[in-house]
Design a protein around this motif. Structure first.
Motif, PDB file in Angstrom:
ATOM      1  N   GLN A  64     -13.098   5.973  -1.189  1.00 40.32           N
ATOM      2  CA  GLN A  64     -11.717   5.951  -1.678  1.00 40.32           C
ATOM      3  C   GLN A  64     -11.511   4.830  -2.705  1.00 40.32           C
ATOM      4  O   GLN A  64     -10.904   5.029  -3.759  1.00 40.32           O
ATOM      5  CB  GLN A  64     -10.751   5.772  -0.505  1.00 40.32           C
ATOM      6  CG  GLN A  64      -9.313   6.025  -0.922  1.00 40.32           C
ATOM      7  CD  GLN A  64      -8.324   5.677   0.178  1.00 40.32           C
ATOM      8  OE1 GLN A  64      -8.574   4.802   1.009  1.00 40.32           O
ATOM      9  NE2 GLN A  64      -7.195   6.378   0.185  1.00 40.32           N
ATOM     10  N   GLY A  65     -12.067   3.667  -2.404  1.00 43.49           N
ATOM     11  CA  GLY A  65     -11.969   2.541  -3.333  1.00 43.49           C
ATOM     12  C   GLY A  65     -12.682   2.831  -4.648  1.00 43.49           C
ATOM     13  O   GLY A  65     -12.178   2.529  -5.729  1.00 43.49           O
ATOM     14  N   SER A 102      -6.903  -1.196  -7.330  1.00 41.16           N
ATOM     15  CA  SER A 102      -7.087  -0.276  -8.456  1.00 41.16           C
ATOM     16  C   SER A 102      -5.831   0.554  -8.728  1.00 41.16           C
ATOM     17  O   SER A 102      -5.458   0.767  -9.877  1.00 41.16           O
ATOM     18  CB  SER A 102      -8.255   0.679  -8.172  1.00 41.16           C
ATOM     19  OG  SER A 102      -9.401  -0.045  -7.841  1.00 41.16           O
ATOM     20  N   ASP A 124     -17.469   2.544  -0.054  1.00 40.43           N
ATOM     21  CA  ASP A 124     -16.027   2.786   0.122  1.00 40.43           C
ATOM     22  C   ASP A 124     -15.592   3.840  -0.911  1.00 40.43           C
ATOM     23  O   ASP A 124     -15.182   3.510  -2.023  1.00 40.43           O
ATOM     24  CB  ASP A 124     -15.280   1.452  -0.071  1.00 40.43           C
ATOM     25  CG  ASP A 124     -13.775   1.627  -0.205  1.00 40.43           C
ATOM     26  OD1 ASP A 124     -13.251   2.726   0.084  1.00 40.43           O
ATOM     27  OD2 ASP A 124     -13.114   0.646  -0.618  1.00 40.43           O
ATOM     28  N   HIS A 129      -9.181   0.018  -3.247  1.00 39.86           N
ATOM     29  CA  HIS A 129      -8.286   1.145  -3.510  1.00 39.86           C
ATOM     30  C   HIS A 129      -6.905   0.676  -3.971  1.00 39.86           C
ATOM     31  O   HIS A 129      -6.392   1.115  -4.993  1.00 39.86           O
ATOM     32  CB  HIS A 129      -8.190   1.988  -2.234  1.00 39.86           C
ATOM     33  CG  HIS A 129      -7.107   3.019  -2.243  1.00 39.86           C
ATOM     34  ND1 HIS A 129      -7.042   4.026  -3.192  1.00 39.86           N
ATOM     35  CD2 HIS A 129      -6.045   3.217  -1.410  1.00 39.86           C
ATOM     36  CE1 HIS A 129      -5.978   4.792  -2.947  1.00 39.86           C
ATOM     37  NE2 HIS A 129      -5.358   4.332  -1.890  1.00 39.86           N
ATOM     38  N   ASP A 188      -8.756  -4.830  -0.664  1.00 39.81           N
ATOM     39  CA  ASP A 188      -8.849  -3.376  -0.669  1.00 39.81           C
ATOM     40  C   ASP A 188      -8.966  -2.892  -2.101  1.00 39.81           C
ATOM     41  O   ASP A 188      -8.018  -2.940  -2.871  1.00 39.81           O
ATOM     42  CB  ASP A 188      -7.589  -2.822  -0.001  1.00 39.81           C
ATOM     43  CG  ASP A 188      -7.695  -1.337   0.233  1.00 39.81           C
ATOM     44  OD1 ASP A 188      -7.035  -0.861   1.155  1.00 39.81           O
ATOM     45  OD2 ASP A 188      -8.428  -0.656  -0.512  1.00 39.81           O
ATOM     46  N   SER A 236     -10.635   5.209  -6.759  1.00 42.77           N
ATOM     47  CA  SER A 236      -9.478   4.565  -7.395  1.00 42.77           C
ATOM     48  C   SER A 236      -9.911   3.647  -8.527  1.00 42.77           C
ATOM     49  O   SER A 236      -9.245   3.561  -9.557  1.00 42.77           O
ATOM     50  CB  SER A 236      -8.678   3.759  -6.380  1.00 42.77           C
ATOM     51  OG  SER A 236      -8.175   4.624  -5.416  1.00 42.77           O
ATOM     52  N   ARG A 288       0.818  -1.209   0.000  1.00 41.96           N
ATOM     53  CA  ARG A 288       0.000   0.000   0.000  1.00 41.96           C
ATOM     54  C   ARG A 288       0.855   1.265   0.000  1.00 41.96           C
ATOM     55  O   ARG A 288       0.640   2.192  -0.785  1.00 41.96           O
ATOM     56  CB  ARG A 288      -0.902  -0.023   1.241  1.00 41.96           C
ATOM     57  CG  ARG A 288      -1.783   1.180   1.324  1.00 41.96           C
ATOM     58  CD  ARG A 288      -2.556   1.241   2.640  1.00 41.96           C
ATOM     59  NE  ARG A 288      -3.572   2.266   2.501  1.00 41.96           N
ATOM     60  CZ  ARG A 288      -4.860   2.009   2.336  1.00 41.96           C
ATOM     61  NH1 ARG A 288      -5.300   0.798   2.332  1.00 41.96           N
ATOM     62  NH2 ARG A 288      -5.703   3.000   2.172  1.00 41.96           N
ATOM     63  N   GLU A 309       1.032   4.093  -2.918  1.00 42.33           N
ATOM     64  CA  GLU A 309       0.594   5.460  -2.648  1.00 42.33           C
ATOM     65  C   GLU A 309       1.721   6.461  -2.889  1.00 42.33           C
ATOM     66  O   GLU A 309       1.479   7.579  -3.347  1.00 42.33           O
ATOM     67  CB  GLU A 309       0.036   5.571  -1.228  1.00 42.33           C
ATOM     68  CG  GLU A 309      -1.340   4.913  -1.171  1.00 42.33           C
ATOM     69  CD  GLU A 309      -2.062   5.068   0.156  1.00 42.33           C
ATOM     70  OE1 GLU A 309      -3.286   4.874   0.181  1.00 42.33           O
ATOM     71  OE2 GLU A 309      -1.395   5.368   1.178  1.00 42.33           O
ATOM     72  N   THR A 311     -18.890   2.987 -10.977  1.00 44.82           N
ATOM     73  CA  THR A 311     -18.293   4.023 -10.113  1.00 44.82           C
ATOM     74  C   THR A 311     -18.859   5.400 -10.456  1.00 44.82           C
ATOM     75  O   THR A 311     -19.125   6.199  -9.566  1.00 44.82           O
ATOM     76  CB  THR A 311     -16.757   4.042 -10.234  1.00 44.82           C
ATOM     77  OG1 THR A 311     -16.404   4.140 -11.618  1.00 44.82           O
ATOM     78  CG2 THR A 311     -16.123   2.807  -9.639  1.00 44.82           C
ATOM     79  N   GLU A 357     -13.086  15.217   0.639  1.00 41.56           N
ATOM     80  CA  GLU A 357     -13.427  14.009  -0.120  1.00 41.56           C
ATOM     81  C   GLU A 357     -14.398  14.359  -1.247  1.00 41.56           C
ATOM     82  O   GLU A 357     -14.258  13.908  -2.376  1.00 41.56           O
ATOM     83  CB  GLU A 357     -14.053  12.982   0.823  1.00 41.56           C
ATOM     84  CG  GLU A 357     -14.229  11.626   0.202  1.00 41.56           C
ATOM     85  CD  GLU A 357     -14.712  10.616   1.224  1.00 41.56           C
ATOM     86  OE1 GLU A 357     -13.952   9.688   1.532  1.00 41.56           O
ATOM     87  OE2 GLU A 357     -15.859  10.767   1.732  1.00 41.56           O
TER      88      GLU A 357
END
Ligand code: 0FV
Ligand code: MN
Ligand code: MN
Ligand code: MN
Ligand code: MN
Length: 582
Positions: free
Chosen positions: A173-174, A136, A171, A133, A131, A177, A88, A92, A199, A219
């Motif tokens: 954030q997910g 992706s 989710d 996020h 996850d 992404s 992760r 990131e 999405t 966000e």
């Protein structure tokens, strides 16, 4: 030896006269230049005058100190990249480097991080990672960097009906992404197409809900920004400018990385370099005094430089950027002559002269065209001379080919227009991906890159790489969406929208929506182009993507080029001129 650009299938243009070129309207009588009844597009003058440009400060008072600082920060960030060990965190960090616009300093390191992940992919269980996020992010960066990765990576997020599991929609954030990843889809990938629709739908309803609850979180700001345009379609420098401000308040913000990004954007030869380039270019443009003989000229030097910066922003491409900006200035001038100002006879003669590439061919042209011919002749030979001197390579044949192909495609459109002929959509597009002129940008970018070799040039002689055609096609369609209304009003050949309406018997708004879908299809085809992952291949593919990105950007709210408004002015300011507060 680096592996070189895969150029298959090659696209020769106009090697044989196309249908477009074999069409000849009724013959006109050659008239002396002063008797030709001329049209004009009445473009507004530039808002960026030479005097202003020369007054911009491109000095950095603390240059020595800042350069030292950048060197130190670069080393610090390099260590971060190498030391990160959680999947992760690695991803990131790579993503932050990319969006902060400093990934180009760490190409090797990023590549080796991604390679490490790619070879151990079979051991990563995506359902336990669980996850969305991270999955992706991983998918998007692997694709962006030319690693092979299947859309099946998302299988564990799909229910037994074949849809994305509805509980994922909470989710955010997910979802964000996955949304960004879905734009890396290749033609025919259904899971990713579903991901894009899924999405988009839920992110939109997230915005609607938070509007009702007056929730003004960051966000929400991120989601709106993404819905406006996915990352893959955004002009890089503008996104960097936006992201730097976002990153400042990010919880996981790393001060060294932020400082590097800010210093790099404004000082480390990037913005400072753009300003220096602009000053040189403005002197060149002003000294040509073209407006004296060509008063109808579309004077857009600064906007043209913004295009060049969008194609390649790295400091090492400063001289290529100058070549590109000069070329775009001439493209706009010649395009207006073919579209509006010239008579068909003159355009035939001009096209012949360009094909012959000989000063004696100039003699048959009216005076205003002699000026045009000579300024191209001098400018092109001048840039080719630099490559001959530096690398011993003669690139003139490739640049001549591009200009000849371009003039022929413009001539085809002029013949259609003057002959009152309406092309079919297919006829139009076969010609129009050339007439949008990006083959000049591609040829310059290809032949004048520091890494180009004789072998590359030989390969280029077989034709333009397919990715250049696809990217030019998106540019053409974006341009038609933004410019055809004014073009048709002033008198021009039918553009894609009009051809489409006529052929499919649909309204303009339906045609526009369908053309947007065609653009998405061309993006997917571009994503399908496996150009390989050598430095040169990645560079050239990026130029192609950047052309599409910049076209999308400039025509986002109409014709931001011929009629630049506040949007374009703001973009020039934030990319080229305005420093960032440290
Ligand atoms: C197209 O103008 C346009 F945006 C130009 C000439 C400047 C940028 C060019 C490059 C970066 C290559 P216009 O809409 O008049 O072009 P068409 O082809 O529709 O006449
Ligand atoms: Mn000027
Ligand atoms: Mn035009
Ligand atoms: Mn044109
Ligand atoms: Mn146009």
């Amino acid at each position: 030896m680096l592996q070189r650009l895969a150029v298959s299938p090659c696209i020769p243009v106009h090697r044989n006269p196309t249908r477009a070129l074999s069409y000849r309207p009724p013959v006109c009588v050659q008239a002396p230049s002063h008797l030709v009844k001329r049209r004009s597009a009445n473009f507004k003058p530039t808002i960026w005058h030479d005097k202003f440009i020369q007054s911009i400060s491109s000095e950095d008072k603390h240059e020595g100190r800042n350069k030292e600082k950048v060197t130190k920060l670069k080393e610090e960030v390099r260590q971060m990249v190498l030391k990160e060990d959680l999947l992760r965190d690695k991803l990131e960090l790579v993503d932050a480097l990319q969006q902060l616009g400093v990934a180009y300093h760490f190409k090797e390191e990023i590549k080796s991080v991604l390679k490490g992940i790619h070879v151990s992919m079979t051991q990563i269980s995506f359902s336990t990672v669980g996850d969305l996020h991270i999955t992706s992010l991983l998918f998007r960066h692997l694709r962006l960097h030319g690693f092979s990765v299947s859309e099946d990576i998302f299988n564990s997020y799909i229910d037994n009906k074949g849809d994305f599991r509805i509980e994922l929609s909470s989710d955010i954030q997910g979802m964000l992404s996955l949304y960004e990843a879905s734009y890396l889809a290749k033609e025919g990938e259904e899971i990713l197409e579903k991901a894009r629709q899924f999405t988009t739908k839920y992110l939109k309803s997230y915005i609607d809900n938070s509007n009702r609850t007056c929730n003004n979180s960051r966000e929400k700001e991120h989601v709106s920004h993404a819905l406006e345009l996915p990352l893959h379609w955004r002009m890089e420098r503008l996104q960097t400018r936006w992201f730097i401000d976002e990153y400042k308040v990010e919880i996981k913000m790393r001060p060294a990385l932020l400082e590097l990004a800010v210093l790099d954007f404004i000082i480390n030869l990037i913005q400072t370099s753009f300003k220096k380039e602009l000053k040189d270019l403005s002197s060149w443009w002003t000294d040509l005094r073209l407006y004296e003989k060509l008063p109808f000229i579309r004077d857009r030097l600064v906007e043209n430089h913004l295009w060049s910066v969008a194609f390649t922003f790295e400091p090492k491409h400063a001289s290529l950027r100058k070549v590109q900006t000069k070329a775009i200035c001439l493209i706009a001038l010649f395009d207006d002559i073919y579209d509006v100002y010239g008579s068909l006879d003159e355009l035939e003669a001009f096209t012949d002269a360009i094909e012959q590439w000989d000063l004696s061919a100039m003699e048959k042209l009216p005076e205003y065209m002699q000026i045009c011919f000579m300024v191209l002749f001098n400018t092109l030979n001048d840039s080719a001379y630099d490559i001959l001197r530096q690398k011993g390579l003669n690139i003139i044949p490739y640049l001549r080919r591009a200009w000849t192909d371009l003039c022929k495609s413009w001539l085809a459109e002029a013949r259609w227009y003057h002959g009152g002929y309406s092309p079919t959509l297919q006829e139009y597009l076969e010609n129009a991906w050339v007439s949008i002129a990006s083959i000049i940008v591609f040829s310059n970018a290809y032949c004048m890159d520091g890494d180009v070799t004789a072998k590359d040039l030989e390969q280029f002689s077989f034709g333009y790489p397919e990715i250049a055609r696809l990217s030019s096609m998106t540019f053409r369609l974006y341009d038609d969406l933004g410019t055809s209304k004014a073009e048709i009003e002033r008198g021009d050949v039918d553009k894609s929208i009009q051809c489409y309406m006529r052929e499919k018997k649909v309204t303009e708004s339906v045609a526009r929506q369908d053309i947007r879908d065609m653009i998405l299809k061309y993006w997917k085809l571009m994503n399908t182009q496996n150009v390989g992952n050598s430095v040169f291949q990645e560079y050239f593919r990026n130029v192609a993507l950047n052309i599409s990105r910049m076209a999308q950007c400039i025509y986002q709210h109409g014709d931001g080029y011929a009629e630049p408004g506040q949007e374009t002015k703001d973009r020039v300011m934030s990319v080229l001129l305005e420093p960032i507060e440290i």
